[in-house]
Motif scaffolding. Structure first.
Motif, PDB file in Angstrom:
ATOM      1  N   LYS A  24      45.634  41.719  42.998  1.00 39.64           N
ATOM      2  CA  LYS A  24      46.569  40.639  43.731  1.00 39.64           C
ATOM      3  C   LYS A  24      45.969  39.517  43.059  1.00 39.64           C
ATOM      4  CE  LYS A  24      46.480  38.363  48.212  1.00 39.64           C
ATOM      5  NZ  LYS A  24      46.005  38.382  49.617  1.00 39.64           N
ATOM      6  N   ASP A  25      44.728  39.005  42.694  1.00 40.65           N
ATOM      7  CA  ASP A  25      44.589  37.780  41.994  1.00 40.65           C
ATOM      8  C   ASP A  25      45.066  37.605  40.633  1.00 40.65           C
ATOM      9  OD1 ASP A  25      42.794  36.656  44.132  1.00 40.65           O
ATOM     10  OD2 ASP A  25      41.066  37.357  42.995  1.00 40.65           O
ATOM     11  N   ILE A  26      45.256  38.851  39.918  1.00 38.15           N
ATOM     12  CA  ILE A  26      45.840  38.796  38.570  1.00 38.15           C
ATOM     13  C   ILE A  26      47.267  38.189  39.063  1.00 38.15           C
ATOM     14  CG2 ILE A  26      47.024  40.096  36.616  1.00 38.15           C
ATOM     15  CD1 ILE A  26      43.953  41.689  36.987  1.00 38.15           C
ATOM     16  N   VAL A  27      48.179  39.156  39.860  1.00 39.78           N
ATOM     17  CA  VAL A  27      49.412  38.647  39.999  1.00 39.78           C
ATOM     18  C   VAL A  27      49.658  37.133  40.419  1.00 39.78           C
ATOM     19  CG1 VAL A  27      51.573  39.314  41.621  1.00 39.78           C
ATOM     20  CG2 VAL A  27      50.141  41.096  40.562  1.00 39.78           C
ATOM     21  N   LEU A  28      48.498  36.980  41.304  1.00 39.50           N
ATOM     22  CA  LEU A  28      48.936  35.431  41.837  1.00 39.50           C
ATOM     23  C   LEU A  28      48.579  34.324  40.959  1.00 39.50           C
ATOM     24  CD1 LEU A  28      47.575  35.844  45.530  1.00 39.50           C
ATOM     25  CD2 LEU A  28      49.970  35.614  44.839  1.00 39.50           C
ATOM     26  N   GLY A  29      48.075  34.823  39.776  1.00 37.07           N
ATOM     27  CA  GLY A  29      47.521  33.861  38.788  1.00 37.07           C
ATOM     28  C   GLY A  29      46.219  33.357  38.976  1.00 37.07           C
ATOM     29  N   ASN A  30      45.232  33.707  40.119  1.00 33.54           N
ATOM     30  CA  ASN A  30      43.930  33.220  40.131  1.00 33.54           C
ATOM     31  C   ASN A  30      43.012  33.750  39.004  1.00 33.54           C
ATOM     32  OD1 ASN A  30      44.641  32.102  42.483  1.00 33.54           O
ATOM     33  ND2 ASN A  30      44.454  34.184  43.770  1.00 33.54           N
ATOM     34  N   ILE A  31      43.357  34.819  38.261  1.00 32.90           N
ATOM     35  CA  ILE A  31      42.770  35.254  37.173  1.00 32.90           C
ATOM     36  C   ILE A  31      43.685  35.190  36.095  1.00 32.90           C
ATOM     37  CG2 ILE A  31      41.663  37.304  35.966  1.00 32.90           C
ATOM     38  CD1 ILE A  31      40.803  38.281  38.837  1.00 32.90           C
ATOM     39  N   LYS A  32      43.664  34.531  35.314  1.00 42.27           N
ATOM     40  CA  LYS A  32      44.542  33.851  33.972  1.00 42.27           C
ATOM     41  C   LYS A  32      44.368  34.982  32.863  1.00 42.27           C
ATOM     42  CE  LYS A  32      44.929  29.762  35.955  1.00 42.27           C
ATOM     43  NZ  LYS A  32      45.385  29.964  37.282  1.00 42.27           N
ATOM     44  N   PRO A  33      45.422  35.154  32.090  1.00 41.21           N
ATOM     45  CA  PRO A  33      45.461  35.769  30.979  1.00 41.21           C
ATOM     46  C   PRO A  33      44.603  35.748  30.016  1.00 41.21           C
ATOM     47  CG  PRO A  33      47.676  35.023  31.520  1.00 41.21           C
ATOM     48  CD  PRO A  33      46.857  34.432  32.256  1.00 41.21           C
ATOM     49  N   GLY A  34      43.882  36.616  29.636  1.00 48.02           N
ATOM     50  CA  GLY A  34      42.729  36.343  28.505  1.00 48.02           C
ATOM     51  C   GLY A  34      41.404  36.293  29.186  1.00 48.02           C
ATOM     52  N   GLU A  35      41.480  35.902  30.462  1.00 48.59           N
ATOM     53  CA  GLU A  35      39.984  35.700  31.261  1.00 48.59           C
ATOM     54  C   GLU A  35      39.422  36.860  31.555  1.00 48.59           C
ATOM     55  OE1 GLU A  35      38.648  33.895  35.669  1.00 48.59           O
ATOM     56  OE2 GLU A  35      40.841  33.423  34.823  1.00 48.59           O
ATOM     57  N   ARG A  36      37.988  36.767  31.368  1.00 46.48           N
ATOM     58  CA  ARG A  36      37.446  38.014  31.557  1.00 46.48           C
ATOM     59  C   ARG A  36      36.845  38.370  32.840  1.00 46.48           C
ATOM     60  NH1 ARG A  36      33.505  38.975  26.357  1.00 46.48           N
ATOM     61  NH2 ARG A  36      33.329  40.930  27.720  1.00 46.48           N
ATOM     62  N   LEU A  37      36.887  39.452  33.237  1.00 44.37           N
ATOM     63  CA  LEU A  37      36.214  39.800  34.609  1.00 44.37           C
ATOM     64  C   LEU A  37      34.851  39.827  34.482  1.00 44.37           C
ATOM     65  CD1 LEU A  37      38.465  42.758  35.722  1.00 44.37           C
ATOM     66  CD2 LEU A  37      38.488  40.453  36.446  1.00 44.37           C
ATOM     67  N   PRO A  38      33.894  39.729  35.596  1.00 48.73           N
ATOM     68  CA  PRO A  38      32.472  39.572  35.551  1.00 48.73           C
ATOM     69  C   PRO A  38      32.283  40.903  35.073  1.00 48.73           C
ATOM     70  CG  PRO A  38      33.262  39.129  37.817  1.00 48.73           C
ATOM     71  CD  PRO A  38      34.455  39.475  36.838  1.00 48.73           C
ATOM     72  N   SER A  39      30.776  41.148  34.404  1.00 51.82           N
ATOM     73  CA  SER A  39      30.325  42.152  33.952  1.00 51.82           C
ATOM     74  C   SER A  39      30.003  43.250  35.348  1.00 51.82           C
ATOM     75  CB  SER A  39      29.045  41.868  33.084  1.00 51.82           C
ATOM     76  OG  SER A  39      28.048  41.216  33.826  1.00 51.82           O
ATOM     77  N   LYS A  40      29.802  44.270  35.090  1.00 49.37           N
ATOM     78  CA  LYS A  40      29.765  45.425  36.313  1.00 49.37           C
ATOM     79  C   LYS A  40      28.569  45.024  37.026  1.00 49.37           C
ATOM     80  CE  LYS A  40      28.430  48.972  33.188  1.00 49.37           C
ATOM     81  NZ  LYS A  40      29.056  50.325  32.859  1.00 49.37           N
ATOM     82  N   ARG A  41      27.527  44.902  36.357  1.00 51.25           N
ATOM     83  CA  ARG A  41      26.065  45.046  37.566  1.00 51.25           C
ATOM     84  C   ARG A  41      26.102  43.423  37.806  1.00 51.25           C
ATOM     85  NH1 ARG A  41      24.545  47.735  32.578  1.00 51.25           N
ATOM     86  NH2 ARG A  41      23.650  49.784  33.121  1.00 51.25           N
ATOM     87  N   PRO A  42      26.290  42.505  37.655  1.00 52.28           N
ATOM     88  CA  PRO A  42      26.151  40.939  38.234  1.00 52.28           C
ATOM     89  C   PRO A  42      27.330  41.251  39.590  1.00 52.28           C
ATOM     90  CG  PRO A  42      26.125  40.650  36.037  1.00 52.28           C
ATOM     91  CD  PRO A  42      26.583  41.908  35.982  1.00 52.28           C
ATOM     92  N   PHE A  43      28.550  41.694  39.015  1.00 48.13           N
ATOM     93  CA  PHE A  43      29.711  41.620  40.111  1.00 48.13           C
ATOM     94  C   PHE A  43      29.316  42.745  41.034  1.00 48.13           C
ATOM     95  CE2 PHE A  43      34.396  42.833  40.485  1.00 48.13           C
ATOM     96  CZ  PHE A  43      34.427  41.680  41.315  1.00 48.13           C
ATOM     97  N   SER A  44      28.804  43.663  40.831  1.00 52.04           N
ATOM     98  CA  SER A  44      28.155  44.855  42.018  1.00 52.04           C
ATOM     99  C   SER A  44      27.346  44.586  42.864  1.00 52.04           C
ATOM    100  CB  SER A  44      28.013  46.116  41.498  1.00 52.04           C
ATOM    101  OG  SER A  44      26.771  45.981  40.773  1.00 52.04           O
ATOM    102  N   LYS A  45      26.378  43.527  42.216  1.00 51.56           N
ATOM    103  CA  LYS A  45      25.137  42.961  42.988  1.00 51.56           C
ATOM    104  C   LYS A  45      25.773  41.658  43.853  1.00 51.56           C
ATOM    105  CE  LYS A  45      20.484  41.323  42.366  1.00 51.56           C
ATOM    106  NZ  LYS A  45      19.440  41.130  41.756  1.00 51.56           N
TER     107      LYS A  45
END
Length: 57
Positions: A24-45
Motif C-alpha cells: 500500500k505504501d508503494i502504491v500510494l507513493g510513500n515509498i519512492k521508486p529506488g528507495e530501499r526498505l529497512p534491513s530485516k533485523r532492525p525492521f523486525s525489532k
C-alpha cells in the motif's frame, strides 16, 4: 523507519498484513521508486516481530 500498527490485523496472518501495508505504501507513493526498505533485523525489532515474519512479507 517504516512503522505499522500490527494489533488489529483481522483475519490475515501477520506476514500477509505486513506485506499489504508495504504494498500500500508503494502504491500510494510513500515509498519512492529506488528507495530501499529497512534491513530485516532492525525492521523486525522496530515492529516487534520475528525476522522470519519480515522475510516472508
Amino acid at each position: 523507519m517504516l512503522t505499522y500498527n500490527l494489533t488489529n490485523i483481522g483475519s490475515d496472518s501477520l506476514y500477509e498484513y505486513l506485506y499489504k501495508c508495504i504494498k500500500k505504501d508503494i502504491v500510494l507513493g510513500n515509498i519512492k521508486p529506488g528507495e530501499r526498505l529497512p534491513s530485516k533485523r532492525p525492521f523486525s525489532k522496530n515492529l516487534g516481530v520475528s525476522i522470519i515474519t519480515v522475510e516472508n512479507a
